[in-house]
Design an enzyme around this catalytic site. Structure first.
Site, short mmCIF file in Angstrom:
data_model
loop_
_atom_site.label_atom_id
_atom_site.label_comp_id
_atom_site.label_asym_id
_atom_site.label_seq_id
_atom_site.Cartn_x
_atom_site.Cartn_y
_atom_site.Cartn_z
N ARG A 156 36.54 41.55 74.54
CA ARG A 156 36.01 40.30 75.08
C ARG A 156 35.18 39.61 74.02
NH1 ARG A 156 39.34 40.51 78.16
NH2 ARG A 156 39.36 40.36 80.44
N GLU A 200 36.76 30.05 75.08
CA GLU A 200 38.22 29.97 74.94
C GLU A 200 38.75 28.74 75.68
OE1 GLU A 200 39.88 33.73 76.16
OE2 GLU A 200 38.90 34.82 74.53
N HIS A 203 43.83 35.22 72.34
CA HIS A 203 43.71 36.12 73.50
C HIS A 203 45.10 36.52 74.03
CE1 HIS A 203 40.81 37.27 76.98
NE2 HIS A 203 41.78 38.16 76.88
#
Length: 311
Positions: A238, A267, A286
């Site tokens: 994360r 993000e 991601h």
């Protein structure tokens, strides 16, 4: 006969798994719903099931809007975007896709490890234009014999360890939730290490921890400075766990030999000049846990578990 429930899916899901749900229940599938907050709140009010990925924040206004929801399905494993205790207080079951994307993440980690240690895969343009940087690229490092330090030894960390062993790496692991005599270390043959020892000894450090208060800022400038000179850092867990500016500084100084970062504080990642043209840095949006196969496994696992919970 099972009563038809209303299922709202806010982000992308394998359409065959969506069809499996729609065969038995009323499904609203809109992968762009996450980006339309007013409509998301409105649709959530009548949802019996909410299925999300990591961008949908199941907390505050959205959680309050879940007036009849019984289940939140998470297409992935991290739960930092879901107020789990808040869901439990409302009688909502939270179901993650535990283990379904472990292989995808592990392959990303191993590929990044080999690429960054070897350092031989950035010369395409130079070679194609007639240059021959053979001497400059002849000091790459082999993966075999190097020490891989795994921080967080759940299903993903264990999958990474098995792959790394196959490459001849020495593997050590730290997990704040496990003691040195935990059965998993005996079962996997992986050596338990303290956090500080792991950081100082590992040639490659890979992070597989949730974002909680004890992991927030875990890899700050001081911890990065404590890593071996030339070591590689990989974060697929994360954002907020690694200080990206400290990573960039350590890469430019040569203290870090490479870094692969797949997750970010914000993000999408806003444009950041300090990260552009940074040596030996791999950035990805991601996607370490998102492959065709992993999406299939995650989607069908959640579809099956949601149907089971509704029955």
């Amino acid at each position: 006969m099972t009563t038809r429930a209303r299922i709202v899916i806010t982000e992308f899901m394998d359409e065959r798994a969506v069809a499996q749900l729609a065969a038995m229940h009323d499904v609203l599938y809109d992968p762009l719903l996450v980006d339309d907050a007013p409509r998301l709140i409105k649709e959530a009010a009548s949802a019996d099931v909410l299925i999300v990925r990591n961008r949908t924040q199941v907390r505050n206004d959205l959680l309050s809007a879940l007036g009849q929801c019984r289940v939140v399905g998470r297409l992935g494993v991290g739960l930092d975007n879901i107020d789990v205790s808040g869901c439990e207080a409302k009688g909502i079951q939270v179901i993650p896709a535990t283990g379904a994307n472990a292989l995808s993440v592990a392959e990303y980690v191993i590929a990044s490890t080999m690429l960054l240690l070897r350092g031989a895969y950035t010369a395409t343009q130079a070679v194609a234009s007639g240059q021959w940087p053979r001497a400059a690229l002849s000091n790459g490092r082999e993966t075999a014999g190097k020490t891989l330090g795994i921080i967080g030894f759940g299903s993903i960390g264990q999958t990474v360890a098995r792959m790394a062993h196959g490459l001849g790496m020495k593997v050590i692991a730290f997990d704040a939730m496990l003691t040195a005599d935990a059965a998993v270390f005996r079962q996997t043959g992986i050596a338990f290490s303290s956090l500080d020892t792991l950081i100082s000894q590992a040639d490659v450090v890979t992070l597989h921890v949730p974002l909680v208060e004890t992991t927030r800022g875990l890899f700050n400038a001081a911890r990065i400075a404590a890593m071996k000179k030339g070591a590689v850092l990989i974060n697929t867990s994360r954002g907020h766990i690694v200080d990206l500016q400290a990573v960039a500084t350590a890469l430019r100084s040569g203290h870090l030999g490479g870094a692969a970062i797949d997750v970010f504080d914000t993000e999408p990642l806003p444009a950041d000049v300090s990260l552009q043209n940074c040596p030996n840095l791999l950035l990805s949006p991601h996607i370490s846990g998102v492959t065709f196969e992993a999406n299939e496994r995650v989607s069908f696992m959640i579809a099956d578990k949601v149907l089971e919970s509704l029955n």
